[in-house]
Write an enzyme that holds these catalytic residues in place. Structure first.
Site, PDB file in Angstrom:
ATOM      1  N   ARG A  15       0.836  -1.197   0.000  1.00 16.92           N
ATOM      2  CA  ARG A  15       0.000   0.000   0.000  1.00 16.92           C
ATOM      3  C   ARG A  15       0.876   1.254   0.000  1.00 16.92           C
ATOM      4  O   ARG A  15       2.085   1.189   0.189  1.00 16.92           O
ATOM      5  CB  ARG A  15      -0.905   0.004   1.247  1.00 16.92           C
ATOM      6  CG  ARG A  15      -1.994  -1.034   1.238  1.00 16.92           C
ATOM      7  CD  ARG A  15      -2.738  -1.098   2.568  1.00 16.92           C
ATOM      8  NE  ARG A  15      -1.915  -1.698   3.617  1.00 16.92           N
ATOM      9  CZ  ARG A  15      -2.313  -1.874   4.877  1.00 16.92           C
ATOM     10  NH1 ARG A  15      -3.527  -1.455   5.250  1.00 16.92           N
ATOM     11  NH2 ARG A  15      -1.519  -2.443   5.765  1.00 16.92           N
ATOM     12  N   LYS A  73       2.160   1.812   7.486  1.00 18.41           N
ATOM     13  CA  LYS A  73       2.540   0.990   8.626  1.00 18.41           C
ATOM     14  C   LYS A  73       3.582   1.682   9.495  1.00 18.41           C
ATOM     15  O   LYS A  73       4.226   2.645   9.090  1.00 18.41           O
ATOM     16  CB  LYS A  73       3.085  -0.364   8.158  1.00 18.41           C
ATOM     17  CG  LYS A  73       2.044  -1.234   7.476  1.00 18.41           C
ATOM     18  CD  LYS A  73       0.835  -1.519   8.366  1.00 18.41           C
ATOM     19  CE  LYS A  73       1.171  -2.405   9.551  1.00 18.41           C
ATOM     20  NZ  LYS A  73      -0.010  -2.661  10.411  1.00 18.41           N
ATOM     21  N   TYR A  92      -0.426   4.217  10.793  1.00 18.68           N
ATOM     22  CA  TYR A  92      -0.831   3.207  11.767  1.00 18.68           C
ATOM     23  C   TYR A  92       0.387   2.892  12.622  1.00 18.68           C
ATOM     24  O   TYR A  92       1.417   2.454  12.106  1.00 18.68           O
ATOM     25  CB  TYR A  92      -1.312   1.928  11.071  1.00 18.68           C
ATOM     26  CG  TYR A  92      -2.670   2.040  10.416  1.00 18.68           C
ATOM     27  CD1 TYR A  92      -3.812   2.300  11.171  1.00 18.68           C
ATOM     28  CD2 TYR A  92      -2.816   1.870   9.043  1.00 18.68           C
ATOM     29  CE1 TYR A  92      -5.057   2.401  10.580  1.00 18.68           C
ATOM     30  CE2 TYR A  92      -4.057   1.966   8.438  1.00 18.68           C
ATOM     31  CZ  TYR A  92      -5.183   2.231   9.210  1.00 18.68           C
ATOM     32  OH  TYR A  92      -6.414   2.328   8.626  1.00 18.68           O
ATOM     33  N   HIS A  94       0.146   1.255  16.142  1.00 20.46           N
ATOM     34  CA  HIS A  94      -0.051   0.008  16.897  1.00 20.46           C
ATOM     35  C   HIS A  94       1.079  -0.208  17.900  1.00 20.46           C
ATOM     36  O   HIS A  94       1.706  -1.269  17.947  1.00 20.46           O
ATOM     37  CB  HIS A  94      -0.149  -1.183  15.937  1.00 20.46           C
ATOM     38  CG  HIS A  94      -1.338  -1.126  15.024  1.00 20.46           C
ATOM     39  ND1 HIS A  94      -2.637  -1.180  15.482  1.00 20.46           N
ATOM     40  CD2 HIS A  94      -1.423  -1.029  13.675  1.00 20.46           C
ATOM     41  CE1 HIS A  94      -3.481  -1.121  14.462  1.00 20.46           C
ATOM     42  NE2 HIS A  94      -2.766  -1.010  13.355  1.00 20.46           N
ATOM     43  N   GLU A 116      -5.092   4.603  13.975  1.00 17.32           N
ATOM     44  CA  GLU A 116      -6.016   3.656  14.606  1.00 17.32           C
ATOM     45  C   GLU A 116      -6.697   4.178  15.860  1.00 17.32           C
ATOM     46  O   GLU A 116      -7.649   3.554  16.359  1.00 17.32           O
ATOM     47  CB  GLU A 116      -5.295   2.334  14.924  1.00 17.32           C
ATOM     48  CG  GLU A 116      -4.296   2.384  16.069  1.00 17.32           C
ATOM     49  CD  GLU A 116      -2.899   2.791  15.649  1.00 17.32           C
ATOM     50  OE1 GLU A 116      -1.968   2.640  16.454  1.00 17.32           O
ATOM     51  OE2 GLU A 116      -2.727   3.261  14.490  1.00 17.32           O
ATOM     52  N   ASP A 268      -2.226  -7.338  14.793  1.00 17.80           N
ATOM     53  CA  ASP A 268      -1.501  -6.063  14.766  1.00 17.80           C
ATOM     54  C   ASP A 268      -1.598  -5.332  16.106  1.00 17.80           C
ATOM     55  O   ASP A 268      -0.904  -4.343  16.328  1.00 17.80           O
ATOM     56  CB  ASP A 268      -1.959  -5.162  13.610  1.00 17.80           C
ATOM     57  CG  ASP A 268      -3.446  -4.875  13.618  1.00 17.80           C
ATOM     58  OD1 ASP A 268      -4.124  -5.269  14.585  1.00 17.80           O
ATOM     59  OD2 ASP A 268      -3.930  -4.268  12.647  1.00 17.80           O
TER      60      ASP A 268
END
Length: 369
Positions: A15, A73, A92, A94, A116, A268
């Site tokens: 992505r 990511k 993101y 995480h 997120e 994740d």
């Protein structure tokens, strides 16, 4: 602000954080956009397409040198050296599942905004929703594949056949991931059990699907009975910003039929299955107690073109606000961004993340001041 878009380097990640339309929007708001050469190739977006939208095509170093870097990511080991005090990173994160990244952000003093945990007043997570929907829709597809005998599975067709029972699919968690997974599994004519603690959510699902999806209140006993007879279990449990709770214990996995499959979409955030560990698209599964475990940490990357456009659709207004106003003014104008602001000047500003990492929490207003 100058906005940088690096190429994603996480294994199996294809992505990209912005589409050409997203670039055009930011340029129209007065930002300069630096896109790393080849960043969009995995999503079938060419450098020429970015140039036509007004982006400059640059090296990784130049993209990371921007004031605001947008990614998909969390930074990988080779990218941590790009972190610095005057950088705003929007991606993101995480961090509950990646404490090493959290420590790097804090040590560098980088301002970290996490997709997120950006949260609306009603508690919904608008920047997580589209990827949750994609991951949920992929989960039954992935599970069906690994149930095939050639993949080591039980040799069960998800929808069964006339005179032969379908697979039993147990989905734990009825949020965007779980509901999407249950919906697709039901469309594939499996027997679907959807479990959640929120009875209002289950009531909503029941009203839509009119009994086609069996809804069950989630508790330890109910989970144990459901999982023990499941052909496919989809873990879809979420604690915004925090580590996913363990709801499928190692002991419970041992009761499952040999060759059954677990797809842990919560991986994740650490995973909701005891003993599970993150896998990759190149090596997506491992077997434990005779059960196939699928635990890819970036499931939507399997369909990067769809995922990139779905992601940019929701992130762009927030990226534009930060690029145009800076973090402090953007947060003041958009309170939805407050829970997303995770690290500021070496401090953790999201309580769930701080609790998960065992670190002190600092109020956002104090940190920005």
């Amino acid at each position: 602000m100058i906005v940088g878009v690096p190429t994603e380097v996480k294994e199996g990640e294809h992505r990209v954080a912005l589409t050409p339309d997203g670039v055009r929007e930011l340029v129209g708001h007065g930002s300069r956009v630096l896109v790393q050469a080849g960043a969009g190739e995995g999503s079938s977006i060419t450098d020429a397409g970015y140039r036509a939208a007004g982006a400059d095509i640059v090296t990784a170093e130049d993209a990371w040198a921007a004031e605001l870097v947008v990614k998909v990511k969390e930074p990988q080991a080779g990218e941590l050296g790009f972190l610095r005090p005057d950088l705003v990173l929007f991606t993101y994160l995480h961090l509950a599942a990646h404490p090493d990244v959290a420590q790097a952000l804090l040590a560098a003093g980088t301002t970290g905004l996490a997709y997120e945990t950006v949260q609306l007043a009603d508690g919904s997570l608008p920047l997580l929703a589209p990827m949750s929907e994609v991951a949920g829709r992929l989960a039954p597809q992935v599970g069906a594949h690994h149930l095939e005998s050639a993949q080591g599975g039980r040799g069960i067709l998800l929808g069964g056949a006339p005179g032969v029972r379908p697979a039993r699919v147990v989905v734990i968690g009825a949020g965007n991931v779980g509901w999407s997974a249950a919906w697709i599994a039901a469309g594939m004519e499996a027997e679907v059990w959807l479990m959640d603690r929120n009875l209002d959510r289950l009531r909503w699902v029941d009203q839509i699907h009119k009994g086609r999806i069996i809804t069950l209140a989630s508790n330890r006993g109910a989970v144990e009975r459901a999982v023990a007879d499941a052909d496919l279990v989809v873990g879809a449990v979420l604690v915004a910003g925090g580590r996913a709770p363990i709801v499928v214990t190692d002991e419970l996995v041992q009761t499952m039929p040999k060759g059954s499959v677990i797809v842990d979409v919560a991986i994740d955030q650490g995973g909701c299955v005891e003993g599970i560990h993150e896998t990759t698209h190149d090596d997506p599964v491992f077997e434990r107690h005779g059960v196939i475990h699928y635990a890819v940490g970036n499931i939507p990357a399997a369909v990067p073109h769809t995922s990139t456009y779905a992601l940019t659709n929701v992130t762009l207004p927030y990226v534009a606000a930060v690029a145009e106003r800076g973090v402090k003014k953007a947060v003041a104008a958009h309170p939805t961004l407050v829970p997303g602001l995770t690290t500021v000047a070496g401090q953790v500003t999201n309580r769930a993340v701080a609790d998960s990492l065992g670190l002190p929490f600092v109020d956002t207003a104090d940190a920005l001041a």
